[in-house]
Design a protein around this motif. Structure first.
Motif, PDB file in Angstrom:
ATOM      1  N   HIS A  94     -25.646 107.053  53.150  1.00 52.82           N
ATOM      2  CA  HIS A  94     -24.508 106.117  53.128  1.00 52.82           C
ATOM      3  C   HIS A  94     -24.958 104.680  52.850  1.00 52.82           C
ATOM      4  O   HIS A  94     -24.442 103.724  53.449  1.00 52.82           O
ATOM      5  CB  HIS A  94     -23.753 106.163  54.464  1.00 52.82           C
ATOM      6  CG  HIS A  94     -23.299 107.543  54.849  1.00 52.82           C
ATOM      7  ND1 HIS A  94     -22.384 108.262  54.111  1.00 52.82           N
ATOM      8  CD2 HIS A  94     -23.678 108.341  55.895  1.00 52.82           C
ATOM      9  CE1 HIS A  94     -22.186 109.441  54.691  1.00 52.82           C
ATOM     10  NE2 HIS A  94     -22.964 109.525  55.759  1.00 52.82           N
ATOM     11  N   PHE A  95     -25.899 104.533  51.922  1.00 49.58           N
ATOM     12  CA  PHE A  95     -26.443 103.194  51.669  1.00 49.58           C
ATOM     13  C   PHE A  95     -25.413 102.275  51.010  1.00 49.58           C
ATOM     14  O   PHE A  95     -25.403 101.067  51.265  1.00 49.58           O
ATOM     15  CB  PHE A  95     -27.680 103.300  50.775  1.00 49.58           C
ATOM     16  CG  PHE A  95     -28.338 101.979  50.499  1.00 49.58           C
ATOM     17  CD1 PHE A  95     -29.058 101.322  51.486  1.00 49.58           C
ATOM     18  CD2 PHE A  95     -28.231 101.375  49.258  1.00 49.58           C
ATOM     19  CE1 PHE A  95     -29.654 100.089  51.242  1.00 49.58           C
ATOM     20  CE2 PHE A  95     -28.828 100.153  49.005  1.00 49.58           C
ATOM     21  CZ  PHE A  95     -29.534  99.513  49.997  1.00 49.58           C
ATOM     22  N   LYS A  96     -24.540 102.837  50.190  1.00 47.21           N
ATOM     23  CA  LYS A  96     -23.536 102.015  49.513  1.00 47.21           C
ATOM     24  C   LYS A  96     -22.645 101.294  50.519  1.00 47.21           C
ATOM     25  O   LYS A  96     -22.270 100.131  50.306  1.00 47.21           O
ATOM     26  CB  LYS A  96     -22.675 102.888  48.592  1.00 47.21           C
ATOM     27  CG  LYS A  96     -21.675 102.108  47.746  1.00 47.21           C
ATOM     28  CD  LYS A  96     -20.921 103.018  46.805  1.00 47.21           C
ATOM     29  CE  LYS A  96     -19.981 102.211  45.910  1.00 47.21           C
ATOM     30  NZ  LYS A  96     -18.962 101.457  46.675  1.00 47.21           N
ATOM     31  N   SER A  97     -22.336 101.951  51.619  1.00 45.70           N
ATOM     32  CA  SER A  97     -21.473 101.314  52.615  1.00 45.70           C
ATOM     33  C   SER A  97     -22.170 100.125  53.275  1.00 45.70           C
ATOM     34  O   SER A  97     -21.515  99.168  53.717  1.00 45.70           O
ATOM     35  CB  SER A  97     -21.046 102.323  53.678  1.00 45.70           C
ATOM     36  OG  SER A  97     -22.163 102.791  54.413  1.00 45.70           O
ATOM     37  N   VAL A  98     -23.503 100.168  53.359  1.00 39.59           N
ATOM     38  CA  VAL A  98     -24.246  99.028  53.912  1.00 39.59           C
ATOM     39  C   VAL A  98     -24.082  97.823  53.005  1.00 39.59           C
ATOM     40  O   VAL A  98     -23.779  96.710  53.466  1.00 39.59           O
ATOM     41  CB  VAL A  98     -25.746  99.382  54.073  1.00 39.59           C
ATOM     42  CG1 VAL A  98     -26.531  98.145  54.513  1.00 39.59           C
ATOM     43  CG2 VAL A  98     -25.926 100.508  55.067  1.00 39.59           C
ATOM     44  N   ASN A  99     -24.273  98.029  51.705  1.00 39.28           N
ATOM     45  CA  ASN A  99     -24.104  96.927  50.752  1.00 39.28           C
ATOM     46  C   ASN A  99     -22.666  96.415  50.743  1.00 39.28           C
ATOM     47  O   ASN A  99     -22.420  95.200  50.705  1.00 39.28           O
ATOM     48  CB  ASN A  99     -24.500  97.376  49.351  1.00 39.28           C
ATOM     49  CG  ASN A  99     -26.001  97.392  49.144  1.00 39.28           C
ATOM     50  OD1 ASN A  99     -26.738  96.692  49.831  1.00 39.28           O
ATOM     51  ND2 ASN A  99     -26.472  98.184  48.207  1.00 39.28           N
ATOM     52  N   ALA A 106     -28.532  92.455  53.219  1.00 40.96           N
ATOM     53  CA  ALA A 106     -28.696  93.402  54.323  1.00 40.96           C
ATOM     54  C   ALA A 106     -29.239  94.726  53.803  1.00 40.96           C
ATOM     55  O   ALA A 106     -30.083  95.365  54.453  1.00 40.96           O
ATOM     56  CB  ALA A 106     -27.357  93.615  55.028  1.00 40.96           C
ATOM     57  N   GLY A 107     -28.762  95.124  52.634  1.00 40.95           N
ATOM     58  CA  GLY A 107     -29.272  96.359  52.039  1.00 40.95           C
ATOM     59  C   GLY A 107     -30.759  96.283  51.764  1.00 40.95           C
ATOM     60  O   GLY A 107     -31.494  97.254  51.979  1.00 40.95           O
ATOM     61  N   VAL A 164     -32.609  97.598  62.329  1.00 37.70           N
ATOM     62  CA  VAL A 164     -32.660  96.456  61.420  1.00 37.70           C
ATOM     63  C   VAL A 164     -31.763  95.359  61.980  1.00 37.70           C
ATOM     64  O   VAL A 164     -30.550  95.556  62.134  1.00 37.70           O
ATOM     65  CB  VAL A 164     -32.193  96.846  60.003  1.00 37.70           C
ATOM     66  CG1 VAL A 164     -32.280  95.642  59.067  1.00 37.70           C
ATOM     67  CG2 VAL A 164     -33.013  98.008  59.472  1.00 37.70           C
ATOM     68  N   GLN A 165     -32.370  94.222  62.280  1.00 39.76           N
ATOM     69  CA  GLN A 165     -31.624  93.094  62.840  1.00 39.76           C
ATOM     70  C   GLN A 165     -31.250  92.134  61.710  1.00 39.76           C
ATOM     71  O   GLN A 165     -32.118  91.545  61.073  1.00 39.76           O
ATOM     72  CB  GLN A 165     -32.473  92.369  63.888  1.00 39.76           C
ATOM     73  CG  GLN A 165     -31.692  91.414  64.772  1.00 39.76           C
ATOM     74  CD  GLN A 165     -30.811  92.149  65.774  1.00 39.76           C
ATOM     75  OE1 GLN A 165     -31.181  93.194  66.267  1.00 39.76           O
ATOM     76  NE2 GLN A 165     -29.637  91.577  66.052  1.00 39.76           N
ATOM     77  N   LEU A 166     -29.959  91.979  61.470  1.00 37.08           N
ATOM     78  CA  LEU A 166     -29.489  91.080  60.425  1.00 37.08           C
ATOM     79  C   LEU A 166     -29.434  89.644  60.936  1.00 37.08           C
ATOM     80  O   LEU A 166     -29.306  89.414  62.149  1.00 37.08           O
ATOM     81  CB  LEU A 166     -28.102  91.504  59.945  1.00 37.08           C
ATOM     82  CG  LEU A 166     -27.952  92.926  59.394  1.00 37.08           C
ATOM     83  CD1 LEU A 166     -26.536  93.145  58.882  1.00 37.08           C
ATOM     84  CD2 LEU A 166     -28.971  93.193  58.304  1.00 37.08           C
ATOM     85  N   GLY A 169     -26.850  88.676  63.430  1.00 31.17           N
ATOM     86  CA  GLY A 169     -26.904  89.219  64.770  1.00 31.17           C
ATOM     87  C   GLY A 169     -26.519  90.679  64.855  1.00 31.17           C
ATOM     88  O   GLY A 169     -26.682  91.320  65.902  1.00 31.17           O
ATOM     89  N   VAL A 170     -26.007  91.220  63.761  1.00 27.11           N
ATOM     90  CA  VAL A 170     -25.616  92.629  63.718  1.00 27.11           C
ATOM     91  C   VAL A 170     -26.864  93.501  63.624  1.00 27.11           C
ATOM     92  O   VAL A 170     -27.802  93.177  62.904  1.00 27.11           O
ATOM     93  CB  VAL A 170     -24.695  92.900  62.514  1.00 27.11           C
ATOM     94  CG1 VAL A 170     -24.381  94.385  62.390  1.00 27.11           C
ATOM     95  CG2 VAL A 170     -23.403  92.101  62.652  1.00 27.11           C
ATOM     96  N   SER A 171     -26.875  94.602  64.345  1.00 27.16           N
ATOM     97  CA  SER A 171     -27.983  95.554  64.292  1.00 27.16           C
ATOM     98  C   SER A 171     -27.548  96.785  63.504  1.00 27.16           C
ATOM     99  O   SER A 171     -26.453  97.310  63.719  1.00 27.16           O
ATOM    100  CB  SER A 171     -28.410  95.967  65.702  1.00 27.16           C
ATOM    101  OG  SER A 171     -28.894  94.855  66.425  1.00 27.16           O
TER     102      SER A 171
END
Length: 240
Positions: A94-99, A106-107, A164-166, A169-171
């Protein structure tokens, strides 16, 4: 008596290296500290360019071109030695949803985290490569069939445990699907056929729900018609 042709030596200072040095600077490569245009300096520039051409810029892993060369060498080695070798293909789930949700920066962080997790799990002798946007591959020479599922599961678990810490602040936590195939021993195969086998197992892992590893069950029974034809052709050439 004919005189041998004389070799014309090039003055190093006449070399046009501006573009090469610019590429190294853009890639963040460390430039040589030796005297410019000295032998040591030129050798360092050449080494840095070779490294740049063989590595993926984002992860530092082997890039697709170098991976394909390593895979071809491993196919030949297995055909000659009969030692087992495993190829793993990995895809971030589900990498597309991350982008789409968090942006491409973030990706990139997720890709880098997965690369580190895979590289830290396998042996130094193994080849880890980034072969596509969110796709990786691992060549494991001298890997017995009884160990293949274990190493694939270790990689899956190591990636799933990474956080992965963005900057916001989102993990994020990523998972991967893996497909594995063994190179047929004592058979003159090809890197393309080997990759196709591993890809089929990768597609199976995705179809079965992702975040899992699927490997071929048996090696000997999976020799294809193309590989049998290649083996027959080699046998004929040897007998001539």
């Amino acid at each position: 008596m004919e005189s041998s042709p004389q070799t014309t030596l090039i003055n190093p200072h006449e070399l046009q290296l501006d573009l090469a040095l610019q590429l190294l600077q853009q890639a963040g490569a460390l430039l040589p500290e030796a005297e410019p245009y000295s032998e040591a300096w030129l050798q360092a520039v050449i080494d840095a360019l070779c490294d740049l051409s063989s590595k993926d810029a984002l992860t530092g892993l082997v890039n697709r071109r170098s991976f394909e060369m390593a895979l071809s060498r491993e196919v030949d080695r297995v055909a000659r030695s009969g030692e087992p070798a495993l190829l793993l293909m990995l895809d971030i789930d589900h990498f597309k949803s991350v982008n789409d949700t968090h942006g491409h920066a973030a990706g990139d962080l997720v890709i880098q985290a997965v690369a580190r997790a895979v590289e830290q799990t396998v042996r130094p002798m193994d080849t880890v490569a980034r072969v596509g946007g969110e796709e990786f591959a691992v060549i494991l020479p001298n890997c017995p069939a009884t160990f293949g599922a274990t190493v694939a599961e270790r990689i899956r678990e190591r990636v799933a445990a990474s956080v992965v810490q963005l900057p916001s602040g989102v993990s994020l936590q990523a998972t991967v699907s893996l497909g594995g195939a063994f190179a047929p021993q004592w058979v003159r195969s090809s890197s393309l056929l080997w990759m196709e086998r591993a890809d089929r197992q990768l597609y199976r892992a995705k179809a079965e729900g992702r975040n899992r590893a699927c490997l071929e069950m048996q090696v000997e029974s999976l020799v294809s018609a193309e590989e049998k034809g290649m083996l027959f052709a080699v046998t004929q050439q040897d007998s001539e």
